[in-house]
Design a protein around this motif. Sequence first.
Motif, PDB file in Angstrom:
ATOM      1  N   ASP A 154     -13.972  -6.600  19.733  1.00 12.90           N
ATOM      2  CA  ASP A 154     -12.698  -6.059  18.998  1.00 12.90           C
ATOM      3  C   ASP A 154     -12.522  -6.495  17.774  1.00 12.90           C
ATOM      4  N   ALA A 155     -13.020  -7.836  18.081  1.00 13.37           N
ATOM      5  CA  ALA A 155     -11.397  -9.034  17.297  1.00 13.37           C
ATOM      6  C   ALA A 155     -12.608  -8.263  16.034  1.00 13.37           C
ATOM      7  N   PRO A 156     -11.918  -8.854  14.206  1.00 14.99           N
ATOM      8  CA  PRO A 156     -12.136  -8.570  13.023  1.00 14.99           C
ATOM      9  C   PRO A 156     -12.634  -9.391  12.876  1.00 14.99           C
ATOM     10  N   THR A 157     -13.860 -10.457  13.056  1.00 17.73           N
ATOM     11  CA  THR A 157     -14.298 -11.356  12.928  1.00 17.73           C
ATOM     12  C   THR A 157     -16.239 -10.944  12.601  1.00 17.73           C
ATOM     13  N   GLY A 158     -16.586  -9.306  12.940  1.00 13.83           N
ATOM     14  CA  GLY A 158     -18.089  -9.518  12.869  1.00 13.83           C
ATOM     15  C   GLY A 158     -18.824  -9.946  13.559  1.00 13.83           C
ATOM     16  N   PRO A 210      -3.861  -9.787  19.712  1.00 12.00           N
ATOM     17  CA  PRO A 210      -5.034  -8.321  18.977  1.00 12.00           C
ATOM     18  C   PRO A 210      -3.910  -8.312  17.472  1.00 12.00           C
ATOM     19  N   PRO A 211      -3.989  -8.381  16.063  1.00 11.85           N
ATOM     20  CA  PRO A 211      -4.207  -7.794  14.475  1.00 11.85           C
ATOM     21  C   PRO A 211      -2.978  -6.387  15.106  1.00 11.85           C
ATOM     22  N   ALA A 212      -1.851  -6.826  14.852  1.00 11.77           N
ATOM     23  CA  ALA A 212      -0.590  -6.299  14.457  1.00 11.77           C
ATOM     24  C   ALA A 212      -1.197  -4.551  13.506  1.00 11.77           C
ATOM     25  N   GLY A 213      -1.259  -3.363  14.616  1.00 12.66           N
ATOM     26  CA  GLY A 213      -2.180  -2.346  14.371  1.00 12.66           C
ATOM     27  C   GLY A 213      -3.293  -1.778  14.163  1.00 12.66           C
ATOM     28  N   HIS A 214      -3.573  -2.952  15.074  1.00 10.86           N
ATOM     29  CA  HIS A 214      -5.553  -2.990  14.832  1.00 10.86           C
ATOM     30  C   HIS A 214      -5.845  -2.589  15.769  1.00 10.86           C
ATOM     31  N   GLY A 215      -5.342  -1.116  16.965  1.00  8.07           N
ATOM     32  CA  GLY A 215      -4.914  -0.440  17.949  1.00  8.07           C
ATOM     33  C   GLY A 215      -5.783  -1.369  19.281  1.00  8.07           C
ATOM     34  N   VAL A 216      -6.092  -0.719  20.026  1.00  6.76           N
ATOM     35  CA  VAL A 216      -6.750  -1.618  21.744  1.00  6.76           C
ATOM     36  C   VAL A 216      -7.841  -2.483  21.123  1.00  6.76           C
ATOM     37  N   HIS A 217      -7.539  -3.549  22.557  1.00  7.09           N
ATOM     38  CA  HIS A 217      -8.904  -4.291  22.205  1.00  7.09           C
ATOM     39  C   HIS A 217      -9.080  -4.143  24.040  1.00  7.09           C
ATOM     40  N   LEU A 263     -28.476 -14.341  36.923  1.00  6.39           N
ATOM     41  CA  LEU A 263     -29.093 -14.023  38.260  1.00  6.39           C
ATOM     42  C   LEU A 263     -28.235 -12.404  38.440  1.00  6.39           C
ATOM     43  N   GLY A 264     -26.851 -12.275  37.873  1.00  8.10           N
ATOM     44  CA  GLY A 264     -25.784 -10.935  38.115  1.00  8.10           C
ATOM     45  C   GLY A 264     -24.780 -12.339  37.183  1.00  8.10           C
ATOM     46  N   ARG A 265     -24.082 -10.661  36.791  1.00 12.31           N
ATOM     47  CA  ARG A 265     -23.325 -10.638  36.083  1.00 12.31           C
ATOM     48  C   ARG A 265     -21.496  -9.462  37.213  1.00 12.31           C
ATOM     49  N   ALA A 266     -20.542 -10.215  37.183  1.00 16.00           N
ATOM     50  CA  ALA A 266     -19.185  -9.427  37.690  1.00 16.00           C
ATOM     51  C   ALA A 266     -18.625  -9.450  36.789  1.00 16.00           C
ATOM     52  N   VAL A 267     -18.388  -8.060  35.928  1.00 18.28           N
ATOM     53  CA  VAL A 267     -17.260  -7.833  35.115  1.00 18.28           C
ATOM     54  C   VAL A 267     -16.076  -7.412  35.596  1.00 18.28           C
ATOM     55  N   LEU A 268     -14.974  -7.532  34.377  1.00 18.03           N
ATOM     56  CA  LEU A 268     -13.768  -6.458  34.774  1.00 18.03           C
ATOM     57  C   LEU A 268     -13.760  -6.975  32.736  1.00 18.03           C
ATOM     58  N   VAL A 269     -13.098  -5.267  33.314  1.00 13.03           N
ATOM     59  CA  VAL A 269     -12.219  -5.330  31.219  1.00 13.03           C
ATOM     60  C   VAL A 269     -10.721  -5.276  31.463  1.00 13.03           C
ATOM     61  N   ALA A 270     -10.085  -5.951  31.117  1.00 16.53           N
ATOM     62  CA  ALA A 270      -8.755  -6.026  30.787  1.00 16.53           C
ATOM     63  C   ALA A 270      -8.545  -5.498  28.903  1.00 16.53           C
ATOM     64  N   THR A 271      -7.459  -4.805  28.792  1.00 24.69           N
ATOM     65  CA  THR A 271      -6.775  -4.782  27.146  1.00 24.69           C
ATOM     66  C   THR A 271      -5.703  -5.349  26.681  1.00 24.69           C
ATOM     67  N   SER A 272      -5.283  -5.121  25.388  1.00 24.87           N
ATOM     68  CA  SER A 272      -3.950  -5.068  24.934  1.00 24.87           C
ATOM     69  C   SER A 272      -4.440  -5.269  23.371  1.00 24.87           C
ATOM     70  N   GLU A 273      -2.947  -4.608  22.807  1.00 26.96           N
ATOM     71  CA  GLU A 273      -2.793  -3.825  22.164  1.00 26.96           C
ATOM     72  C   GLU A 273      -0.989  -4.731  21.279  1.00 26.96           C
ATOM     73  N   THR A 274      -1.349  -4.581  20.057  1.00 24.76           N
ATOM     74  CA  THR A 274      -0.019  -5.107  19.207  1.00 24.76           C
ATOM     75  C   THR A 274       0.423  -4.060  18.379  1.00 24.76           C
ATOM     76  N   PRO A 275       0.960  -3.666  18.646  1.00 21.19           N
ATOM     77  CA  PRO A 275       1.395  -1.915  17.653  1.00 21.19           C
ATOM     78  C   PRO A 275       2.211  -2.944  16.225  1.00 21.19           C
ATOM     79  N   GLY A 276       1.503  -1.819  15.700  1.00 18.44           N
ATOM     80  CA  GLY A 276       2.080  -2.491  14.192  1.00 18.44           C
ATOM     81  C   GLY A 276       3.276  -1.690  13.474  1.00 18.44           C
ATOM     82  N   PRO A 277       3.490  -2.202  12.426  1.00 19.12           N
ATOM     83  CA  PRO A 277       4.559  -1.568  11.600  1.00 19.12           C
ATOM     84  C   PRO A 277       4.917  -0.123  11.775  1.00 19.12           C
ATOM     85  N   GLU A 278       5.857   0.759  12.320  1.00 20.13           N
ATOM     86  CA  GLU A 278       5.351   2.670  11.868  1.00 20.13           C
ATOM     87  C   GLU A 278       6.545   3.023  10.713  1.00 20.13           C
TER      88      GLU A 278
END
Length: 319
Positions: free
Chosen positions: A51-55, A106-113, A147-162
């Motif tokens: 979700d990083a805004p890099t393309g 994550p960039p501020a205000g960019h939502g949950v990554h 041969l195989g993959r084990a996956v765990l997904v973590a999240t992070s969010e930086t709140p933007g200015p309100e």
Amino acid sequence: MASFTVTSASVADGAAWSPEQLAGKDVSPQLSWSGAPRGTKSYAVTVYDPDAPTGSGFWHWAVADIPAAVTELPEGAGDDAGSGLPEGAIQVPNDARLARFLGAAPPAGHGVHRYFVVVHALDVESLGVPADCTPAFLGFTMASHVLGRAVLVATSETPGPERIEVSRLVPASADAIFAVLSDPQGHVDIDASGMLIDAEGDPVERAGDRFVVHMDREALGDVPLGKYDVEVVITTLVPGEEIAWTVEGRIRPHARHIYGYRLEPAEGGTLVTSYYDWSEVSEEWKNRITFPVVPESSLKATLGILERTVRRRGDSPTR
């Protein structure tokens, strides 16, 4: 391909990273895995943010050539020295070109990554990649060996200015501008939404003063509220300098978002700053609708209408 299991004492699957795994502390997570496919000869571990805004997302960590007998990495293994990695394992530089774990930011205000923590079971003891290769090159090299993959997904969010602020130099005195902003009819005159139809009440003089505004939501065609009244409640009033208010409608509790203007003398007139602040809005309201309800473009439009209104009032013998 086969799947197996990875768990972490640092973060639960689907949960937010702890402060230790954020940028600044940069402590790699504890990982344990089990159930790898038969024939596994080594593992690789990657942490990737799509979700990083890099393309192309952002790789936070990449470790290769972990021996097949190893099924756990302690927290902090991915420091600058790779002090917690088993003998033979290598850390290739992440997308910041650092051969270590880089915490989430994550960039501020960019939502949950999302951060995909993946343990890759491989059919070779070593991928033979250069120690300074990119995570993308590592991924390309190991693609035919997984041969195989084990996956765990973590999240992070930086709140933007309100809060949103926009400014405009208005070629008029602060007193002339303030006369419009403190007049209930002035609020109707400068409205850029088309919702404010009329107002009732005397010019406000202090915090706590109120007046009524007649609204027509049908002008926007988004929410079927029709015509209704709201009360404007002044929260801040410093004559010639600042005025702010909130709106109280039929729905309880009130949202408590704040609209306001600051006025500063400037060469050529008055610098007018319009602001919209939703930092005091309750979670109940944030779950009902998406804030901000007023975009920056609307604040800019209102400042333009304010300038025109002040000029017209100055030209009118009745104002």
